[in-house]
Scaffold this active site. Structure first.
Site, short mmCIF file in Angstrom:
data_model
loop_
_atom_site.label_atom_id
_atom_site.label_comp_id
_atom_site.label_asym_id
_atom_site.label_seq_id
_atom_site.Cartn_x
_atom_site.Cartn_y
_atom_site.Cartn_z
N ASP A 1 -6.32 4.28 -11.31
CA ASP A 1 -7.66 3.73 -11.53
C ASP A 1 -8.68 4.85 -11.30
O ASP A 1 -8.72 5.45 -10.22
CB ASP A 1 -7.91 2.59 -10.54
N ASP B 1 0.83 -1.20 0.00
CA ASP B 1 0.00 0.00 0.00
C ASP B 1 0.87 1.26 0.00
O ASP B 1 1.71 1.45 0.88
CB ASP B 1 -0.89 -0.04 1.24
N LYS C 1 -17.54 4.98 -11.56
CA LYS C 1 -18.88 5.07 -10.97
C LYS C 1 -18.86 5.99 -9.76
O LYS C 1 -17.99 5.90 -8.90
CB LYS C 1 -19.36 3.67 -10.58
#
Length: 228
Positions: free
Chosen positions: A133, A111, A137
């Site tokens: 990314d 991460d 939506k």
């Protein structure tokens, strides 16, 4: 590319199976190239690298590694930390680093938030986040890496006067990034003309994600922000 939100990674860790050599390198070379977050970060990050370097740049979510490897070869005096938790992409970049003998690269396969929190204050001279990314939506927008908390992290790790560079081919994410970063007290948008965000940065190598965007009729945008 991969993305994170609030300490959590979203997305796949694995893609195609690794080749036998990639598996070997992940076992033999990845441990020596991975920053040890179990130990305090060196006060001078240049000490992390095998090659003598003068400053350190970061790329979060480097995908196929084309940009990271290009910049590392082009700038041997700069140390690069590349972050990518997607195993297949990391193995590809690791192979390039080993085969080219790049002593000015370190790789982190977890991460990015953990790494940003580990870095010393004002230790980076530049940071890149390229084609993250977009989570298109609306209900997933909270997963986008560009958010006030992570911008605080970037601001803490970047030196005053250094650049944070962001690229995307998704209009909603470009608007999102521009709004959030311009609103952050630590950053100024460096664009003076339209070409400053329409055209890529000098000696830009392109990436596979950019090539896909062009094939599908999308125009990437290249945003540069300056740490105050």
């Amino acid at each position: 590319m991969t993305d994170y939100y609030d300490g959590s990674f979203y997305g796949r860790r694995m893609g195609k199976p690794l080749t036998p050599r990639q598996r070997l390198l992940m076992d033999s070379d990845m441990p020596r190239l991975r920053p040890d977050l179990g130990q305090p970060a060196p006060a001078d990050l240049t000490a992390m690298f095998d090659a003598p370097v003068e400053e350190v740049w970061l790329e979060v979510g480097f995908g196929g590694g084309e940009h990271l490897i290009h910049r590392a070869v082009e700038n041997p005096q700069v140390g690069f930390i590349g972050v990518e938790p997607f195993v297949t992409s990391m193995a590809k970049a690791l192979t390039e680093v080993v085969d080219r003998g790049l002593g000015n690269v370190r790789l982190y396969d977890d991460d990015a938030i953990k790494l940003l929190d580990w870095l010393p204050e004002a230790s980076l001279s530049r940071a890149y986040q390229l084609y993250p990314d977009p989570w298109p939506k609306k209900r997933h927008w909270k997963r986008r890496f560009i958010n006030p908390q992570n911008l605080d992290r970037y601001a803490r790790a970047l030196k005053p006067g250094s650049d944070f560079r962001f690229a995307s081919d998704i209009d909603t994410y470009v608007d999102w990034a521009l709004r959030h970063i311009r609103d952050h007290e630590a950053f100024d948008w460096a664009a003076e003309t339209a070409d400053d965000w329409r055209l890529p940065w000098p000696t830009w190598p392109g990436t596979r994600y950019e090539a896909k965007a062009f094939r599908e009729g999308r125009n990437p945008r290249y945003l540069t922000f300056r740490r105050r």
